[in-house]
Design a protein around this motif. Structure first.
Motif, PDB file in Angstrom:
ATOM      1  N   VAL A  40       0.862  -1.176   0.000  1.00  0.00           N
ATOM      2  CA  VAL A  40       0.000   0.000   0.000  1.00  0.00           C
ATOM      3  C   VAL A  40       0.901   1.228   0.000  1.00  0.00           C
ATOM      4  N   ILE A  41       0.746   2.062  -0.999  1.00  0.00           N
ATOM      5  CA  ILE A  41       1.560   3.264  -1.139  1.00  0.00           C
ATOM      6  C   ILE A  41       0.725   4.478  -0.758  1.00  0.00           C
ATOM      7  N   LYS A  42       1.221   5.244   0.178  1.00  0.00           N
ATOM      8  CA  LYS A  42       0.500   6.425   0.652  1.00  0.00           C
ATOM      9  C   LYS A  42       0.770   7.604  -0.274  1.00  0.00           C
ATOM     10  N   THR A  43      -0.298   8.250  -0.707  1.00  0.00           N
ATOM     11  CA  THR A  43      -0.187   9.472  -1.493  1.00  0.00           C
ATOM     12  C   THR A  43      -0.984  10.560  -0.779  1.00  0.00           C
ATOM     13  N   LYS A  44      -0.828  11.785  -1.186  1.00  0.00           N
ATOM     14  CA  LYS A  44      -1.562  12.868  -0.533  1.00  0.00           C
ATOM     15  C   LYS A  44      -3.054  12.822  -0.818  1.00  0.00           C
ATOM     16  N   HIS A  45      -3.443  11.962  -1.778  1.00  0.00           N
ATOM     17  CA  HIS A  45      -4.855  11.835  -2.126  1.00  0.00           C
ATOM     18  C   HIS A  45      -5.482  10.549  -1.583  1.00  0.00           C
ATOM     19  N   GLY A  46      -4.695   9.746  -0.871  1.00  0.00           N
ATOM     20  CA  GLY A  46      -5.213   8.509  -0.323  1.00  0.00           C
ATOM     21  C   GLY A  46      -4.271   7.345  -0.582  1.00  0.00           C
ATOM     22  N   ASP A  47      -4.570   6.217   0.056  1.00  0.00           N
ATOM     23  CA  ASP A  47      -3.722   5.037  -0.067  1.00  0.00           C
ATOM     24  C   ASP A  47      -4.061   4.251  -1.326  1.00  0.00           C
ATOM     25  N   LEU A 108     -11.933   8.079   2.057  1.00  0.00           N
ATOM     26  CA  LEU A 108     -11.001   9.111   1.622  1.00  0.00           C
ATOM     27  C   LEU A 108     -11.328  10.439   2.303  1.00  0.00           C
ATOM     28  N   PRO A 109     -10.302  11.220   2.651  1.00  0.00           N
ATOM     29  CA  PRO A 109     -10.536  12.443   3.423  1.00  0.00           C
ATOM     30  C   PRO A 109     -11.142  13.585   2.632  1.00  0.00           C
ATOM     31  N   ALA A 110     -10.994  13.579   1.314  1.00  0.00           N
ATOM     32  CA  ALA A 110     -11.460  14.721   0.513  1.00  0.00           C
ATOM     33  C   ALA A 110     -11.956  14.253  -0.840  1.00  0.00           C
ATOM     34  N   GLN A 111     -12.734  15.118  -1.485  1.00  0.00           N
ATOM     35  CA  GLN A 111     -13.244  14.817  -2.818  1.00  0.00           C
ATOM     36  C   GLN A 111     -12.093  14.819  -3.820  1.00  0.00           C
ATOM     37  N   LEU A 112     -12.024  13.755  -4.620  1.00  0.00           N
ATOM     38  CA  LEU A 112     -10.971  13.619  -5.604  1.00  0.00           C
ATOM     39  C   LEU A 112     -11.328  14.346  -6.901  1.00  0.00           C
ATOM     40  N   THR A 113     -10.315  14.542  -7.713  1.00  0.00           N
ATOM     41  CA  THR A 113     -10.475  15.023  -9.082  1.00  0.00           C
ATOM     42  C   THR A 113      -9.693  14.085  -9.985  1.00  0.00           C
ATOM     43  N   MET A 114      -9.899  14.181 -11.274  1.00  0.00           N
ATOM     44  CA  MET A 114      -9.123  13.348 -12.188  1.00  0.00           C
ATOM     45  C   MET A 114      -7.642  13.720 -12.140  1.00  0.00           C
ATOM     46  N   PHE A 221     -18.434  -5.719  -6.063  1.00  0.00           N
ATOM     47  CA  PHE A 221     -18.720  -4.289  -6.056  1.00  0.00           C
ATOM     48  C   PHE A 221     -19.149  -3.821  -4.667  1.00  0.00           C
ATOM     49  N   TRP A 222     -20.025  -4.566  -4.007  1.00  0.00           N
ATOM     50  CA  TRP A 222     -20.529  -4.158  -2.698  1.00  0.00           C
ATOM     51  C   TRP A 222     -19.493  -4.348  -1.593  1.00  0.00           C
ATOM     52  N   ARG A 223     -18.438  -5.110  -1.867  1.00  0.00           N
ATOM     53  CA  ARG A 223     -17.358  -5.263  -0.871  1.00  0.00           C
ATOM     54  C   ARG A 223     -16.525  -3.995  -0.747  1.00  0.00           C
ATOM     55  N   MET A 224     -16.605  -3.141  -1.736  1.00  0.00           N
ATOM     56  CA  MET A 224     -15.786  -1.933  -1.741  1.00  0.00           C
ATOM     57  C   MET A 224     -16.419  -0.856  -0.877  1.00  0.00           C
ATOM     58  N   ASN A 225     -15.585   0.073  -0.413  1.00  0.00           N
ATOM     59  CA  ASN A 225     -16.068   1.218   0.348  1.00  0.00           C
ATOM     60  C   ASN A 225     -16.870   2.107  -0.598  1.00  0.00           C
ATOM     61  N   GLN A 226     -18.202   2.125  -0.416  1.00  0.00           N
ATOM     62  CA  GLN A 226     -19.065   2.813  -1.372  1.00  0.00           C
ATOM     63  C   GLN A 226     -18.874   4.332  -1.354  1.00  0.00           C
ATOM     64  N   ALA A 227     -18.471   4.878  -0.216  1.00  0.00           N
ATOM     65  CA  ALA A 227     -18.189   6.313  -0.170  1.00  0.00           C
ATOM     66  C   ALA A 227     -17.037   6.655  -1.104  1.00  0.00           C
ATOM     67  N   ASN A 228     -16.034   5.781  -1.168  1.00  0.00           N
ATOM     68  CA  ASN A 228     -14.895   6.004  -2.051  1.00  0.00           C
ATOM     69  C   ASN A 228     -15.266   5.782  -3.515  1.00  0.00           C
ATOM     70  N   VAL A 229     -16.139   4.787  -3.751  1.00  0.00           N
ATOM     71  CA  VAL A 229     -16.609   4.550  -5.121  1.00  0.00           C
ATOM     72  C   VAL A 229     -17.337   5.789  -5.638  1.00  0.00           C
ATOM     73  N   LYS A 230     -18.198   6.370  -4.807  1.00  0.00           N
ATOM     74  CA  LYS A 230     -18.922   7.589  -5.195  1.00  0.00           C
ATOM     75  C   LYS A 230     -17.952   8.742  -5.437  1.00  0.00           C
ATOM     76  N   ASN A 231     -16.917   8.813  -4.613  1.00  0.00           N
ATOM     77  CA  ASN A 231     -15.919   9.875  -4.731  1.00  0.00           C
ATOM     78  C   ASN A 231     -15.271   9.839  -6.120  1.00  0.00           C
ATOM     79  N   ILE A 232     -14.828   8.651  -6.535  1.00  0.00           N
ATOM     80  CA  ILE A 232     -14.147   8.522  -7.818  1.00  0.00           C
ATOM     81  C   ILE A 232     -15.121   8.682  -8.978  1.00  0.00           C
ATOM     82  N   GLU A 233     -16.346   8.190  -8.807  1.00  0.00           N
ATOM     83  CA  GLU A 233     -17.331   8.327  -9.879  1.00  0.00           C
ATOM     84  C   GLU A 233     -17.691   9.793 -10.100  1.00  0.00           C
ATOM     85  N   LYS A 234     -17.784  10.563  -9.016  1.00  0.00           N
ATOM     86  CA  LYS A 234     -18.045  12.000  -9.143  1.00  0.00           C
ATOM     87  C   LYS A 234     -16.896  12.686  -9.872  1.00  0.00           C
TER      88      LYS A 234
END
Length: 255
Positions: A40-47, A108-114, A221-234
């Motif tokens: 697991v590699i830590k980045t400023k946008h999440g692990d 994830l601590p914050a909303q991501l961007t591409m 799909f449901w095993r994943m953290n859905q808050a993070n899935v929504k973050n990336i989809e947004k």
């Protein structure tokens, strides 16, 4: 980088489970050692979880999955089905999961961007000491690969892209995602949110005839953290148009 137990993938630790009408998918079975390296590699946008397979001295083949999926659900069955005797034995294969897309990840601590996804991807490549590579991306991952290639063309030697896009999303896509999120968040109606991804990944005929395959991917799909899935989809829905960066010359200018 935080090292994790290796994901079982060697012969004897996985099997190909036959699904409806001959479709096969690799299903993890048992525990034990293998030649894989999972970190697991830590980045400023999440692990970001990374699964590396093979000899580092070989050319690198780096994969990046679609939003709502990860290495396990997007690439694992394909590479296991190909087997150790395929052309992939000549590559050092590195599977990169986007921030927060591995199983058991925290929110994830914050909303991501591409842009944030591309930066985290670059951080992973830096930590893994990969200067140039062959890329394989699906959906969101294909966009990230295109974005990186437009900025660092000499870094990517070639790409295999599935369902790629360099354009921004249409208003219809934005409205569709909003409708599904409202149904899921406020009315606890999960079907539309889940179907948004299943319809993206599987043809209508596949969904109808291969229900076992569909059920398996729904569980993953449901095993994943859905808050993070929504973050990336947004982030993907709000992606900027990079058509001019990817295709700097008008197509009519080409001979």
């Amino acid at each position: 980088a935080i090292r994790l137990p290796a994901t079982p993938m060697a012969d004897g630790y996985s099997e190909l489970k036959t699904l409806a009408k001959g479709i096969q998918i690799a299903v993890e079975k048992g525990e034990g050692g293998s030649e894989n390296e999972a970190v697991v590699i830590k980045t400023k946008h999440g692990d970001c979880e990374v699964v590396a397979i093979g000899d580092r001295k070989k050319p690198a083949l780096v994969t990046y999955p679609d939003g709502g999926s990860n290495f396990d659900s997007c690439f694992k069955s394909f590479f296991q089905f190909c087997g150790s005797n395929s052309c992939f034995k000549h590559f050092y294969i590195v599977h990169v999961n986007p921030p927060g897309q591995h199983y058991g990840s925290s929110e994830l601590p914050a909303q991501l961007t591409m842009e944030a996804l591309r930066e985290s991807f670059e951080k992973v490549l830096e930590e893994m000491k990969i200067s140039s590579f062959y890329g394989m991306g699906v959906g969101t991952g294909a966009y990230v690969m295109l974005d990186l290639a437009s900025r660092q063309p000499k870094r990517l030697m070639a790409m295999i892209l599935i369902n790629p896009t360099a354009q921004k999303s249409w208003y219809v896509d934005w409205a569709y995602e909003k409708m599904n999120l409202v149904a899921h968040d406020y009315f606890k109606y999960d079907r539309w949110w889940k179907d948004q991804f299943m319809q993206r990944w599987f043809h209508a005929l596949t969904r109808k005839e291969h229900t076992d395959l569909l059920e398996l991917h729904e569980k993953l799909f449901w095993r994943m953290n859905q808050a993070n899935v929504k973050n990336i989809e947004k982030a993907f829905t709000k992606r900027p148009d990079i058509t001019k960066e990817v295709f700097p010359h008008d197509i009519h200018d080409c001979d």
